[in-house]
Design a protein around this motif. Structure first.
Motif, mmCIF file in Angstrom:
data_model
loop_
_atom_site.group_PDB
_atom_site.id
_atom_site.type_symbol
_atom_site.label_atom_id
_atom_site.label_comp_id
_atom_site.label_asym_id
_atom_site.label_seq_id
_atom_site.Cartn_x
_atom_site.Cartn_y
_atom_site.Cartn_z
ATOM 1 N N HIS A 36 0.886 -1.173 0.000
ATOM 2 C CA HIS A 36 0.000 0.000 0.000
ATOM 3 C C HIS A 36 0.914 1.211 0.000
ATOM 4 C CE1 HIS A 36 -2.881 2.888 2.153
ATOM 5 N NE2 HIS A 36 -3.300 2.745 0.904
ATOM 6 N N ASP A 79 -3.923 6.086 4.133
ATOM 7 C CA ASP A 79 -5.330 6.428 3.916
ATOM 8 C C ASP A 79 -5.844 7.214 5.124
ATOM 9 O OD1 ASP A 79 -5.230 5.057 1.559
ATOM 10 O OD2 ASP A 79 -6.315 3.290 2.302
ATOM 11 N N HIS A 135 -6.364 8.932 -0.198
ATOM 12 C CA HIS A 135 -5.127 8.154 -0.313
ATOM 13 C C HIS A 135 -4.027 9.180 -0.558
ATOM 14 C CE1 HIS A 135 -2.338 4.930 -1.615
ATOM 15 N NE2 HIS A 135 -1.935 5.845 -2.487
#
Ligand code: ZN
Length: 290
Positions: free
Chosen positions: A192, A196, A273
């Protein structure tokens, strides 16, 4: 290479050969300290020593006389009112005989360097080229020191007090408010590449640092996204936006609202994000945020 007016270039460069066609006075004169404002007329301005070989655009002082008006003074020196106001924060039409005003040699602004400012940040904050700041201030390196005052020729944002990203060592600020719903790192077998931050649709999304927009639009799984180049190899990315308010090529300041949080692209709920890339590789934003 930025496009300069040849005469202006010659003036700023201070090349003696071109002095004949240069309307601006140039020469190794000391740069008057620009701190003095109309409220400190009783103090003589300190002089800043400038190396004798460094040509400088000459910043003058004007002592207000009976009957002077701001527009009249601007006209007298061939500058516009905005430039006069930019160099003298807080002045209004209520000027008094004896007030000292700073007169910039051309359209521009004075920027006082804050701790942690880089020349890149300053140039991008004012929408000007680094090289033109260096030339106008006779600097031969990119180094700037806190407290130093720079003349910003042709500053697009005329106000002197325009904030550049303030001096935390991290150099980035949080782009929005919310809860961290997923950190940077490996998740379900894949990296990732950002952090977030979850909140309601429409929550403000700000530029995490001064820079230039290099992407504003749909970007696959990121949905609506904005990317900002901050120089030094740093790029930030803001994804899953519901809306955005910048366009490619535009310069933004740190903390400037650029978008609204959303749920577009490959997203399972409203969140931002937020990604920081260094030399094209995603890095953990937590290492760069205050
Ligand atoms: Zn994410």
């Amino acid at each position: 290479m930025p496009k300069y007016d040849a005469k202006q270039w010659a003036c700023l460069g201070g090349a003696a050969l071109f002095a004949g066609i240069c309307a601006l006075p140039i020469g190794p004169k000391p740069l008057p300290d620009v701190i003095n404002s109309p409220s400190t007329t009783e103090n003589q301005p300190a002089k800043v020593q400038v190396a004798a070989v460094s040509p400088q655009p000459v910043i003058k002082n004007h002592t207000v006389k009976d009957g002077d008006t701001l527009s009249g003074i601007a006209e007298q020196y061939g500058i516009d009112l905005e430039t006069l106001e930019a160099a003298n924060p807080g002045i209004s039409e209520l000027i008094h005989p004896g007030d000292e005003l700073v007169i910039l040699p051309q359209k521009g602004a004075i920027h006082q360097v804050s701790t942690g400012d880089t020349l890149w940040d300053i140039a991008h904050t004012y929408g000007v080229q680094i090289e033109s700041i260096k030339t106008a201030n006779a600097k031969d390196s990119d180094q700037v020191a806190a407290g130093e005052k720079l003349f910003i020729p042709g500053a697009r944002w005329a106000r002197v007090d325009t904030a550049v990203a303030r001096g935390s060592a991290s150099r980035f600020i949080w782009p929005t408010k919310g809860e961290i719903s997923s950190p940077f790192g490996w998740r379900w077998g894949r990296l990732h590449e950002g952090v977030d931050i979850a909140n309601d649709i429409g929550t403000y999304v700000m530029s995490a640092r001064a820079g230039q927009v290099i992407w504003a639009g749909w970007r696959g799984g990121y949905g609506y996204a904005v990317m900002i180049d901050h120089g030094g190899g740093y790029v930030s990315l803001y994804g899953h936006l519901s809306d955005f308010y910048v366009e490619r090529g535009q310069f933004v300041r740190a903390g400037q609202r650029i978008a609204s949080m959303g749920n577009t692209g490959n997203s399972t709920g409203p969140h931002l994000h937020f990604e920081i890339q260094k030399d094209g590789q995603p890095v953990d934003p937590m290492g760069y945020l205050p």
